[in-house]
Write a protein that holds these residues in place. Structure first.
Motif, PDB file in Angstrom:
ATOM      1  N   ASP A 141       0.852  -1.190   0.000  1.00 16.56           N
ATOM      2  CA  ASP A 141       0.000   0.000   0.000  1.00 16.56           C
ATOM      3  C   ASP A 141       0.888   1.241   0.000  1.00 16.56           C
ATOM      4  O   ASP A 141       1.232   1.779   1.057  1.00 16.56           O
ATOM      5  CB  ASP A 141      -0.918  -0.021   1.226  1.00 16.56           C
ATOM      6  N   LEU A 142       1.256   1.700  -1.179  1.00 19.52           N
ATOM      7  CA  LEU A 142       2.201   2.806  -1.317  1.00 19.52           C
ATOM      8  C   LEU A 142       1.686   4.076  -0.636  1.00 19.52           C
ATOM      9  O   LEU A 142       2.406   4.714   0.132  1.00 19.52           O
ATOM     10  CB  LEU A 142       2.500   3.062  -2.796  1.00 19.52           C
ATOM     11  N   GLU A 143       0.457   4.443  -0.897  1.00 18.19           N
ATOM     12  CA  GLU A 143      -0.078   5.691  -0.329  1.00 18.19           C
ATOM     13  C   GLU A 143      -0.222   5.589   1.192  1.00 18.19           C
ATOM     14  O   GLU A 143       0.115   6.529   1.919  1.00 18.19           O
ATOM     15  CB  GLU A 143      -1.422   6.039  -0.961  1.00 18.19           C
ATOM     16  N   GLY A 144      -0.710   4.455   1.682  1.00 18.77           N
ATOM     17  CA  GLY A 144      -0.877   4.275   3.118  1.00 18.77           C
ATOM     18  C   GLY A 144       0.445   4.301   3.860  1.00 18.77           C
ATOM     19  O   GLY A 144       0.554   4.905   4.938  1.00 18.77           O
ATOM     20  N   MET A 145       1.449   3.657   3.297  1.00 22.48           N
ATOM     21  CA  MET A 145       2.766   3.641   3.948  1.00 22.48           C
ATOM     22  C   MET A 145       3.402   5.033   3.904  1.00 22.48           C
ATOM     23  O   MET A 145       4.019   5.465   4.880  1.00 22.48           O
ATOM     24  CB  MET A 145       3.674   2.601   3.297  1.00 22.48           C
ATOM     25  N   LYS A 146       3.239   5.744   2.804  1.00 20.73           N
ATOM     26  CA  LYS A 146       3.753   7.125   2.732  1.00 20.73           C
ATOM     27  C   LYS A 146       3.109   7.972   3.819  1.00 20.73           C
ATOM     28  O   LYS A 146       3.794   8.681   4.564  1.00 20.73           O
ATOM     29  CB  LYS A 146       3.481   7.744   1.367  1.00 20.73           C
ATOM     30  N   ASP A 147       1.792   7.885   3.925  1.00 20.58           N
ATOM     31  CA  ASP A 147       1.081   8.676   4.930  1.00 20.58           C
ATOM     32  C   ASP A 147       1.545   8.331   6.341  1.00 20.58           C
ATOM     33  O   ASP A 147       1.732   9.219   7.175  1.00 20.58           O
ATOM     34  CB  ASP A 147      -0.429   8.484   4.797  1.00 20.58           C
ATOM     35  N   PHE A 148       1.717   7.051   6.631  1.00 12.26           N
ATOM     36  CA  PHE A 148       2.176   6.605   7.951  1.00 12.26           C
ATOM     37  C   PHE A 148       3.521   7.229   8.309  1.00 12.26           C
ATOM     38  O   PHE A 148       3.678   7.846   9.359  1.00 12.26           O
ATOM     39  CB  PHE A 148       2.275   5.074   7.971  1.00 12.26           C
ATOM     40  N   TYR A 149       4.525   7.055   7.454  1.00 10.43           N
ATOM     41  CA  TYR A 149       5.862   7.560   7.764  1.00 10.43           C
ATOM     42  C   TYR A 149       5.908   9.076   7.832  1.00 10.43           C
ATOM     43  O   TYR A 149       6.586   9.645   8.698  1.00 10.43           O
ATOM     44  CB  TYR A 149       6.900   7.002   6.780  1.00 10.43           C
ATOM     45  N   CYS A 150       5.181   9.742   6.954  1.00  8.69           N
ATOM     46  CA  CYS A 150       5.161  11.213   6.993  1.00  8.69           C
ATOM     47  C   CYS A 150       4.460  11.717   8.252  1.00  8.69           C
ATOM     48  O   CYS A 150       4.925  12.666   8.888  1.00  8.69           O
ATOM     49  CB  CYS A 150       4.498  11.766   5.736  1.00  8.69           C
ATOM     50  N   GLN A 151       3.363  11.099   8.639  1.00  9.21           N
ATOM     51  CA  GLN A 151       2.607  11.539   9.814  1.00  9.21           C
ATOM     52  C   GLN A 151       3.408  11.369  11.095  1.00  9.21           C
ATOM     53  O   GLN A 151       3.507  12.290  11.899  1.00  9.21           O
ATOM     54  CB  GLN A 151       1.301  10.753   9.933  1.00  9.21           C
ATOM     55  N   PHE A 152       3.965  10.191  11.320  1.00  8.22           N
ATOM     56  CA  PHE A 152       4.584   9.901  12.608  1.00  8.22           C
ATOM     57  C   PHE A 152       6.047  10.336  12.711  1.00  8.22           C
ATOM     58  O   PHE A 152       6.542  10.573  13.807  1.00  8.22           O
ATOM     59  CB  PHE A 152       4.464   8.415  12.942  1.00  8.22           C
ATOM     60  N   PHE A 153       6.753  10.447  11.594  1.00  2.36           N
ATOM     61  CA  PHE A 153       8.174  10.768  11.657  1.00  2.36           C
ATOM     62  C   PHE A 153       8.532  12.076  10.958  1.00  2.36           C
ATOM     63  O   PHE A 153       9.702  12.349  10.711  1.00  2.36           O
ATOM     64  CB  PHE A 153       9.001   9.602  11.092  1.00  2.36           C
ATOM     65  N   ASP A 154       7.529  12.876  10.622  1.00  3.08           N
ATOM     66  CA  ASP A 154       7.756  14.214  10.048  1.00  3.08           C
ATOM     67  C   ASP A 154       8.637  14.191   8.802  1.00  3.08           C
ATOM     68  O   ASP A 154       9.493  15.049   8.620  1.00  3.08           O
ATOM     69  CB  ASP A 154       8.352  15.164  11.101  1.00  3.08           C
TER      70      ASP A 154
END
Length: 128
Positions: free
Chosen positions: A12-25
């Motif tokens: 899930d490319l979009e979901g994983m991008k959102d996860f890392y951007c949200q939690f790790f800035d």
């Protein structure tokens, strides 16, 4: 010398991008797409310049089993700067429903860390 980037195949490319951007800035680049190879990817940048590359192709098989328990890449460690930030982030992951596979603690080699699993089960050490 330094590590320029580390890459993950993801389902899930979009979901994983959102996860890392949200939690790790992290800051994403524009999505890259190669229609001939059905390949898409994002580079996610840390303020220090290090990057993660998330890649997707429909013909790459999903790994079934506990990740991080085979020879090869075992985990990704992300330093967040303090014990307090480790604790705060760990609780944010817990509140968001992510699995905490290692509660915050000081390890035998002196790191203060917790371990969470990202949405696709990759172990992430959060260090102080």
């Amino acid at each position: 010398m330094h590590i320029e980037h580390i890459a993950f195949w993801v389902q899930d490319l979009e979901g994983m991008k959102d996860f890392y951007c949200q939690f790790f800035d992290l800051t994403p680049n524009e999505k890259y797409h190669n229609p001939t190879k059905q390949f898409t990817s994002y580079f996610l940048s840390f303020p220090t310049g290090a990057r993660l590359e998330l890649m997707h192709r429909p013909d790459v098989a999903e790994f079934v089993g506990p990740k991080g328990m085979l020879n090869g890449l075992t985990h990704l460690a992300i330093s967040v700067g303090s014990k307090e930030r480790v604790d705060t982030l760990t609780e944010a992951f817990r509140a968001a429903g992510y699995e905490i596979s290692g509660e915050p603690r000081t390890t035998g080699d002196g790191y203060y860390e917790s371990v969470i699993l990202d949405p696709e089960g990759n172990p992430i050490e959060i260090t102080g």
